[in-house]
Write a protein that holds these residues in place. Structure first.
Motif, PDB file in Angstrom:
ATOM      1  N   CYS A  25       0.862  -1.179   0.000  1.00 58.60           N
ATOM      2  CA  CYS A  25       0.000   0.000   0.000  1.00 58.60           C
ATOM      3  C   CYS A  25       0.899   1.229   0.000  1.00 58.60           C
ATOM      4  CB  CYS A  25      -0.901  -0.006   1.223  1.00 58.60           C
ATOM      5  SG  CYS A  25      -1.980   1.430   1.336  1.00 58.60           S
ATOM      6  N   THR A  26       0.681   2.114  -0.940  1.00 57.62           N
ATOM      7  CA  THR A  26       1.443   3.354  -0.990  1.00 57.62           C
ATOM      8  C   THR A  26       0.474   4.534  -0.972  1.00 57.62           C
ATOM      9  OG1 THR A  26       1.498   3.341  -3.403  1.00 57.62           O
ATOM     10  CG2 THR A  26       3.382   2.365  -2.274  1.00 57.62           C
ATOM     11  N   VAL A  27       0.905   5.590  -0.326  1.00 59.77           N
ATOM     12  CA  VAL A  27       0.120   6.824  -0.238  1.00 59.77           C
ATOM     13  C   VAL A  27       1.023   7.950  -0.717  1.00 59.77           C
ATOM     14  CG1 VAL A  27      -1.168   8.364   1.275  1.00 59.77           C
ATOM     15  CG2 VAL A  27      -1.157   5.914   1.744  1.00 59.77           C
ATOM     16  N   SER A  28       0.583   8.675  -1.722  1.00 59.03           N
ATOM     17  CA  SER A  28       1.407   9.750  -2.278  1.00 59.03           C
ATOM     18  C   SER A  28       1.455  10.946  -1.339  1.00 59.03           C
ATOM     19  CB  SER A  28       0.863  10.187  -3.641  1.00 59.03           C
ATOM     20  OG  SER A  28      -0.348  10.909  -3.472  1.00 59.03           O
ATOM     21  N   ASP A  29       2.412  11.803  -1.575  1.00 55.85           N
ATOM     22  CA  ASP A  29       2.429  13.101  -0.908  1.00 55.85           C
ATOM     23  C   ASP A  29       1.237  13.892  -1.443  1.00 55.85           C
ATOM     24  OD1 ASP A  29       4.768  12.580   0.503  1.00 55.85           O
ATOM     25  OD2 ASP A  29       6.040  13.325  -1.128  1.00 55.85           O
ATOM     26  N   PRO A  30       0.782  14.902  -0.725  1.00 60.18           N
ATOM     27  CA  PRO A  30      -0.344  15.695  -1.237  1.00 60.18           C
ATOM     28  C   PRO A  30      -0.017  16.306  -2.601  1.00 60.18           C
ATOM     29  CG  PRO A  30       0.028  16.177   1.073  1.00 60.18           C
ATOM     30  CD  PRO A  30       1.177  15.311   0.621  1.00 60.18           C
ATOM     31  N   LEU A  31      -0.961  16.192  -3.509  1.00 57.68           N
ATOM     32  CA  LEU A  31      -0.827  16.742  -4.857  1.00 57.68           C
ATOM     33  C   LEU A  31      -1.825  17.879  -5.009  1.00 57.68           C
ATOM     34  CD1 LEU A  31      -0.790  13.311  -6.692  1.00 57.68           C
ATOM     35  CD2 LEU A  31       1.189  14.755  -6.224  1.00 57.68           C
ATOM     36  N   GLN A  32      -1.387  18.963  -5.628  1.00 56.89           N
ATOM     37  CA  GLN A  32      -2.264  20.123  -5.825  1.00 56.89           C
ATOM     38  C   GLN A  32      -2.449  20.349  -7.317  1.00 56.89           C
ATOM     39  OE1 GLN A  32      -4.020  22.196  -3.561  1.00 56.89           O
ATOM     40  NE2 GLN A  32      -4.931  22.718  -5.523  1.00 56.89           N
ATOM     41  N   PRO A  33      -3.638  20.039  -7.843  1.00 61.24           N
ATOM     42  CA  PRO A  33      -3.883  20.313  -9.264  1.00 61.24           C
ATOM     43  C   PRO A  33      -4.071  21.817  -9.474  1.00 61.24           C
ATOM     44  CG  PRO A  33      -5.865  19.464  -8.233  1.00 61.24           C
ATOM     45  CD  PRO A  33      -4.774  19.416  -7.189  1.00 61.24           C
ATOM     46  N   PRO A  34      -4.050  22.274 -10.726  1.00 59.86           N
ATOM     47  CA  PRO A  34      -4.238  23.700 -11.000  1.00 59.86           C
ATOM     48  C   PRO A  34      -5.604  24.218 -10.540  1.00 59.86           C
ATOM     49  CG  PRO A  34      -3.525  22.542 -12.979  1.00 59.86           C
ATOM     50  CD  PRO A  34      -3.775  21.512 -11.922  1.00 59.86           C
ATOM     51  N   TRP A  35      -6.571  23.335 -10.406  1.00 58.81           N
ATOM     52  CA  TRP A  35      -7.894  23.725  -9.926  1.00 58.81           C
ATOM     53  C   TRP A  35      -8.362  22.660  -8.933  1.00 58.81           C
ATOM     54  CZ3 TRP A  35      -6.561  21.687 -14.516  1.00 58.81           C
ATOM     55  CH2 TRP A  35      -7.056  20.433 -14.819  1.00 58.81           C
ATOM     56  N   GLY A  36      -9.300  23.011  -8.101  1.00 56.68           N
ATOM     57  CA  GLY A  36      -9.847  22.051  -7.144  1.00 56.68           C
ATOM     58  C   GLY A  36      -8.976  21.887  -5.910  1.00 56.68           C
ATOM     59  N   ARG A  37      -9.375  20.964  -5.056  1.00 56.35           N
ATOM     60  CA  ARG A  37      -8.674  20.757  -3.800  1.00 56.35           C
ATOM     61  C   ARG A  37      -7.536  19.755  -3.950  1.00 56.35           C
ATOM     62  NH1 ARG A  37     -13.273  17.733  -0.240  1.00 56.35           N
ATOM     63  NH2 ARG A  37     -11.589  17.557   1.273  1.00 56.35           N
ATOM     64  N   SER A  38      -6.620  19.797  -3.021  1.00 56.16           N
ATOM     65  CA  SER A  38      -5.473  18.885  -3.070  1.00 56.16           C
ATOM     66  C   SER A  38      -5.915  17.484  -2.650  1.00 56.16           C
ATOM     67  CB  SER A  38      -4.346  19.401  -2.177  1.00 56.16           C
ATOM     68  OG  SER A  38      -4.787  19.545  -0.859  1.00 56.16           O
ATOM     69  N   TYR A  39      -5.160  16.485  -3.091  1.00 53.62           N
ATOM     70  CA  TYR A  39      -5.531  15.099  -2.853  1.00 53.62           C
ATOM     71  C   TYR A  39      -4.284  14.235  -2.695  1.00 53.62           C
ATOM     72  CZ  TYR A  39      -4.295  14.420  -7.760  1.00 53.62           C
ATOM     73  OH  TYR A  39      -3.621  14.382  -8.950  1.00 53.62           O
ATOM     74  N   PRO A  58      -8.943  12.990  -0.089  1.00 52.26           N
ATOM     75  CA  PRO A  58      -8.525  14.372   0.181  1.00 52.26           C
ATOM     76  C   PRO A  58      -7.164  14.401   0.876  1.00 52.26           C
ATOM     77  CG  PRO A  58     -10.810  14.045   0.819  1.00 52.26           C
ATOM     78  CD  PRO A  58     -10.259  12.697   0.494  1.00 52.26           C
ATOM     79  N   ALA A  59      -6.370  15.399   0.592  1.00 54.72           N
ATOM     80  CA  ALA A  59      -5.017  15.498   1.134  1.00 54.72           C
ATOM     81  C   ALA A  59      -5.003  15.541   2.652  1.00 54.72           C
ATOM     82  CB  ALA A  59      -4.307  16.727   0.572  1.00 54.72           C
ATOM     83  N   GLU A  60      -6.040  16.074   3.260  1.00 56.18           N
ATOM     84  CA  GLU A  60      -6.063  16.201   4.712  1.00 56.18           C
ATOM     85  C   GLU A  60      -6.577  14.936   5.415  1.00 56.18           C
ATOM     86  OE1 GLU A  60      -9.885  17.813   3.032  1.00 56.18           O
ATOM     87  OE2 GLU A  60      -7.781  18.191   2.609  1.00 56.18           O
TER      88      GLU A  60
END
Length: 85
Positions: A25-39, A58-60
């Motif tokens: 199981c891997t979980v990425s670092d938070p990613l921020q797209p140009p629009w919308g919320r981070s995930y 969601p990133a949080e």
């Protein structure tokens, strides 16, 4: 690491015997797209299945919320690349 804590929560969840079949199981670092919320992108593999499963959270999200998302996952469409032979 987040993955270790997610694994601990997955193993502690009662009534989900298939969770023991999770190999990685891997979980990425938070990613921020140009629009919308981070995930975060969560990806896991099962011991006897070559395909991996992915889910966006969601990133949080806490490790417990990530584990709950993995357990509640319902496989959807599968997209396979055609091999050029």
């Amino acid at each position: 690491m987040v993955e270790d804590t997610v694994f601990e929560h997955l193993r502690a969840m009662p009534g989900h015997d298939w969770v023991r079949q999770i190999q990685s199981c891997t979980v990425s670092d938070p990613l921020q797209p140009p629009w919308g919320r981070s995930y975060r992108l969560v990806e896991w593999t099962m011991k006897h299945t070559p395909d991996s499963c992915r889910r966006v959270v969601p990133a949080e999200s806490t490790p417990l919320e990530i584990a709950q998302a993995v357990v509640s996952h319902i496989p959807g469409r599968r997209f396979c690349q055609q091999s050029d032979s």
